[in-house]
Each structure stands twice: as C-alpha cells, then as structure tokens.
Write a protein that holds these residues in place. Sequence first.
Motif, short mmCIF file in Angstrom:
data_model
loop_
_atom_site.label_atom_id
_atom_site.label_comp_id
_atom_site.label_asym_id
_atom_site.label_seq_id
_atom_site.Cartn_x
_atom_site.Cartn_y
_atom_site.Cartn_z
N LYS A 65 0.83 -1.20 0.00
CA LYS A 65 0.00 0.00 0.00
C LYS A 65 0.88 1.26 0.00
O LYS A 65 1.84 1.37 0.73
N ASP A 66 0.53 2.22 -0.87
CA ASP A 66 1.20 3.52 -0.90
C ASP A 66 2.68 3.44 -1.30
O ASP A 66 3.44 4.38 -1.05
N VAL A 67 3.09 2.34 -1.93
CA VAL A 67 4.50 2.22 -2.28
C VAL A 67 4.89 3.28 -3.32
O VAL A 67 5.94 3.90 -3.22
N VAL A 68 4.01 3.51 -4.29
CA VAL A 68 4.33 4.47 -5.36
C VAL A 68 4.46 5.88 -4.78
O VAL A 68 5.44 6.59 -5.02
N VAL A 69 3.45 6.26 -3.99
CA VAL A 69 3.47 7.58 -3.37
C VAL A 69 4.69 7.75 -2.46
O VAL A 69 5.39 8.76 -2.48
N GLY A 70 4.97 6.70 -1.70
CA GLY A 70 6.12 6.74 -0.79
C GLY A 70 7.44 6.87 -1.54
O GLY A 70 8.31 7.65 -1.15
N LEU A 71 7.54 6.15 -2.65
CA LEU A 71 8.77 6.20 -3.44
C LEU A 71 8.97 7.58 -4.04
O LEU A 71 10.07 8.15 -4.01
N LYS A 72 7.89 8.15 -4.55
CA LYS A 72 7.94 9.52 -5.11
C LYS A 72 8.46 10.50 -4.08
O LYS A 72 9.31 11.34 -4.36
N MET A 73 7.92 10.38 -2.86
CA MET A 73 8.32 11.31 -1.80
C MET A 73 9.77 11.10 -1.42
O MET A 73 10.51 12.05 -1.18
N PHE A 74 10.17 9.83 -1.39
CA PHE A 74 11.55 9.51 -1.04
C PHE A 74 12.50 10.14 -2.07
O PHE A 74 13.51 10.75 -1.73
N LEU A 75 12.14 10.02 -3.34
CA LEU A 75 13.00 10.55 -4.40
C LEU A 75 13.08 12.07 -4.36
O LEU A 75 14.06 12.67 -4.80
N LYS A 76 12.04 12.70 -3.84
CA LYS A 76 12.05 14.16 -3.71
C LYS A 76 12.75 14.59 -2.42
O LYS A 76 12.79 15.77 -2.09
N GLY A 77 13.24 13.62 -1.66
CA GLY A 77 13.95 13.95 -0.42
C GLY A 77 13.03 14.34 0.71
O GLY A 77 13.43 15.01 1.66
N LYS A 78 11.75 13.94 0.59
CA LYS A 78 10.81 14.33 1.64
C LYS A 78 10.67 13.29 2.75
O LYS A 78 9.97 13.50 3.72
N LEU A 79 11.30 12.14 2.56
CA LEU A 79 11.29 11.13 3.62
C LEU A 79 12.74 10.83 3.97
O LEU A 79 13.35 9.93 3.43
#
Lengths: 175, 282
Positions: free
Chosen positions: A138-152
Amino acid sequence: MGSFLEDVNKQINGVDLQNCYHCQKCSSGCPMAAAMDFKPNEIIRMVQMGQRDLLLRSSAIWLCASCETCVTRCPNAVDIPRMIDILREMSLDAGVVPHDREVIQFHESFLGTVKRGGRVNEPIMIATYKLKTGTYLKDVVVGLKMFLKGKLSLFSPRTKNRKSIRRIFSSTAKF
Amino acid sequence: MDYSYYPGCSLHSTGKEYGQSVEVVSRALGIKLHELDDWSCCGATSAHSTNFELSVALPARNLAIAEKRGLDVMIPCAACYNRFKSAQHSLAQDSDLKNNISKSLDDDYSGSAVIRSPIDIFHQDIGLESLKEKVVKKLKGLKPVSYYGCLWLRPPEICGFDDTENPIMLDEMLTSLGAESRNWSFKTDCCGGSLTISKTELVENMVGRLMRMAREAGANCLVTACPLCMANLDMRAHEDVQLPTFYFTELLALAMGLEGPENWFGLHNIDPVPLIKSLKLL
C-alpha cells in the motif's frame, strides 16, 4: 468505582454528558459520521445508558478525526472529542481488539519513533506500521515519489536529550 | 522582530517546502526566528488519542524551553499549534496535572509562553499594508480558495483564531498579494488528518469533495497553512478532480520575488508549475 457515565464525566472534568439534549448538531456536522457505527450523539446516549462494552469495541471511537467541529458547534459545550479520547484510552486499557486496529497500530508506530528519537522519523514510522499491519504494498508508489524528492529522510535530526523524552514516556506510562 | 520558532517534525520531512518558505519569507519581512533549543515532537493525534497525560507532557517540555527566552513562539504546523494550545489550556485548568507533569520536565513550566501562528504574525504584526509594499509580482490570475482546516481554529476558546466558521486572514493576505481569492463554504472542513495512512479511502473521499467544491467556487488552486492538510490534498485526490495546493508562504515568496518557489513547487505531488507558468508568474 462509579458508573460508566460517572467515570467518563470525571475524566472529562468539564461539562457533564447529561447536558446533551440530543439536538444532533454534532452528528450533522461530523465528517466521519457516515462511516461510523455509532454517531457522536448516539455515543453520548450510550455512555449515559452504560453501554460500555459495545462502545469500547466500536469503530466510531477510532474513526473520529479529532476535527473538533462537534464541540465547537455544541450548544451546551459538551466536549465530545475529549469523551472519545477517554473511550479510546478505556478501550486500550481493557485490551479490546477493535475492528479498526490499524488506526491504533498507526498511533503505536508514530509514538514509538517519538519515544526513541524525540521526533518523528517518518520512514521508520511507516516501516513499523507496515510490519504491524502487513500492508507492504500500500502507498508504495506515493512513498517512493516522496523519497526521491527527499521528503522522507532516513536521517532526520533527533532530539539530543533523549533521556528527558524517556522520562516523559515512563512517567506518563499507564502500566 | 524576534520570535521563538518551533518547526515540528513535518517541516523537516514531508512539509519541507513549508519550513523553507516560512523561513525565507520571515527573513524578508525582517523577522528573526530563534529555533527552540533541542525541541521534541508535540505527540500529535497519536498521543492525545491514546494517552492524555503524554499528550500534555510532550508539548509542555517544549513550552518550558520556550519560556526561558520569553519570546512569542511561532508554530507553522496547525497540528503542533493545536497540541501546544491544548496542553497549555489543560495545565492552566488543572493544578494536579501541572504538578505531576512538571516533575517529569527538566525546565520549569509556568504557562507564560505565547503561542502564535505565522498566519497571525504576518497578518497582524507585519500587517497587510506592509505585505503589499513588498509585492514585486502581483499574483494576477491566481484564483485560490483558502483552506484553513481544523486545527488552527477548533476549539475556538483554546485556539483563539479570528473566526471559527468563517476565518478570513489567509483570504485577506492572498488578496493583498494580488490573487483573486474565491469565497467558498469548505474553508474549515476536515481533510481526514492522520487517518490518511490507516483509513486512506475515507480520506480520499473527503479530499475529493474539497477539490470538487473548490472547482465549483471557480478556484484554480487551494492554499493551506498545514502540512497534514497539504499531504492529504496533494496526495489523496483522484486525478479527475485534482487542483494544485500551495502553502501560503510559497505564494508570499513568489509575490515578493524571493528565491525558492521553483524548487519548492518541484516537491509537490500535483505539479503547480503549469498553472503558474500559464499565468506568467514564473
């Protein structure tokens, strides 16, 4: 020990639940009412009637988003969000496993990172939540996007004086 | 002008662009922010949902740190603001609670700290006229609806915001930047808050409704001052209803010609750049 109603009123430490006259303004404005098994004013009535077990097992107490619309609009200033928090604590104390336990698992994951680091570490919080719930995809895509933007950030700054945080957790712990 | 500053956890991670824009705009307005020394999390929804005393003690630790400097404390996150205000209120009402919690803190807690939102500080302490003077690029063609959400406003006797059902400070600020602020009835509706992770579908419905209502009001974007609202609006809206959402401080920076907006917009999930470019604001 008093009645269920007396127990809840005592903890509210403000306006007693008997002041509710069931105008249903709370339930009408509640953004979660449609998803709840019992509506806010019904919960008040159930506390009055001593329906403890039914309430502590309910979904409603965990679905409340704590938006505080109900108490703001209540003509008698009945503090429904506080009542719901009290019922949540009672439910946890009683060891009830509710249908919506993922909400509790989220809170545990959140507070776990605060206890360890003084501040929330979101990646660790989410990883803990996923382990607890088994919702790995669940939410892997959204999480990955945020990670790549340096938000996580895995290494977000922590509170240095972690002893002071541990003391707060241990002195407020209930068991 | 000097203020203490409590960024809170989100402003270092998911709300990074909010934290950066608050700091950049504050500096440009002559506001000096002093970050609270070794601050810790406010406990957010998770603490007050599961342990009342913990939900009071966590903000109290930070409030006690803030009291030492004596400055008003700027808190940009609506959730942190609400938890700080609520804790202060509970401690003022209940002396037994105050005695118990004080024992677990390193610093003395008296309850003297003044907790402020950046909305209030920019609107009241800086003032709309001074903001207007700083505008180098009017946000013409931008039609935002101001979305205040829950935690700045409720309960009113604790939060002390301008108007619980119809707040206007953000609207007025956006108008003074040259934006064509739209009126709507969903300013203070809930986005679902922290249920976004555990009850995603419910939050998607709530956010979808907000987006549809914003469209109906003739808006081309939403404006928020809360990292939780932003996360939900930006990530939980279905494609067919999506509108970009901005932090109000990003728009202040854009209108004031400050460095940063382009980078911050790149951090959004719903890309606001096409809208901004179509209005020739970037």
